[in-house]
Write an enzyme that holds these catalytic residues in place. Structure first.
Site, short mmCIF file in Angstrom:
data_model
loop_
_atom_site.label_atom_id
_atom_site.label_comp_id
_atom_site.label_asym_id
_atom_site.label_seq_id
_atom_site.Cartn_x
_atom_site.Cartn_y
_atom_site.Cartn_z
N ASP A 19 0.85 -1.18 0.00
CA ASP A 19 0.00 0.00 0.00
C ASP A 19 0.89 1.24 0.00
O ASP A 19 2.12 1.14 -0.12
CB ASP A 19 -0.96 -0.02 1.19
CG ASP A 19 -0.26 -0.03 2.54
OD1 ASP A 19 0.94 0.29 2.61
OD2 ASP A 19 -0.93 -0.37 3.53
N ALA A 20 0.31 2.40 0.18
CA ALA A 20 1.07 3.65 0.14
C ALA A 20 2.11 3.74 1.24
O ALA A 20 3.09 4.48 1.12
CB ALA A 20 0.11 4.85 0.23
#
Length: 141
Positions: A19-20
């Site tokens: 994810d980020a």
């Protein structure tokens, strides 16, 4: 005490798996588990594409997954496969994912059913595993 055979498959975490924040997105653990089961079957001489030509496949019917600790971008992981129960039409696996330090990151139990994929327009239905597959899985359990 019963000894079960463990299959081990290495996986590296790629940027696309995260994810980020650089942590593995939870659904990607399912991909790691699936790849390990596929490689386990391949190691036993069971090529799924060959059986698909005969309209026989395996579908995941049930998943129980516990995410314990995060994996991160570029980690080297080890995914295990152990057969817990083998039925005539299904198999239950216990799988785990550990990092390179041996820390347990994910534990899962997966139930896969053997199905006849039918012809176009027909439904998918559970069937007994072909004897060739069942005997190999029995020997690998």
């Amino acid at each position: 005490m019963e000894h079960r055979k463990t299959f081990i498959w290495p996986v590296r975490v790629y940027y696309e798996d995260t994810d980020a924040g650089g942590i593995v997105y939870y659904a990607n653990y399912l991909k790691f588990l699936e790849r390990a089961r596929t490689e386990w079957l391949r190691s036993l001489g069971i090529e799924q594409d060959t059986w698909l030509k005969h309209r026989i496949g395996f579908v995941v019917r049930q998943v129980q997954m516990d995410l314990i600790s995060p994996a991160r971008f570029n980690d080297e992981l080890v995914v295990t496969v152990v057969v817990e129960r083998l039925g005539k039409a299904s198999v239950v696996f216990t799988q785990s994912v550990h990092n390179q330090q041996g820390i347990l990151l994910c534990q899962a139990q997966i139930k896969a059913a053997c199905v006849n994929l039918g012809q176009a327009g027909d439904g998918v239905r559970a069937v007994a595993m072909p004897a060739e597959i069942f005997e190999v899985l029995k020997g690998a359990s």
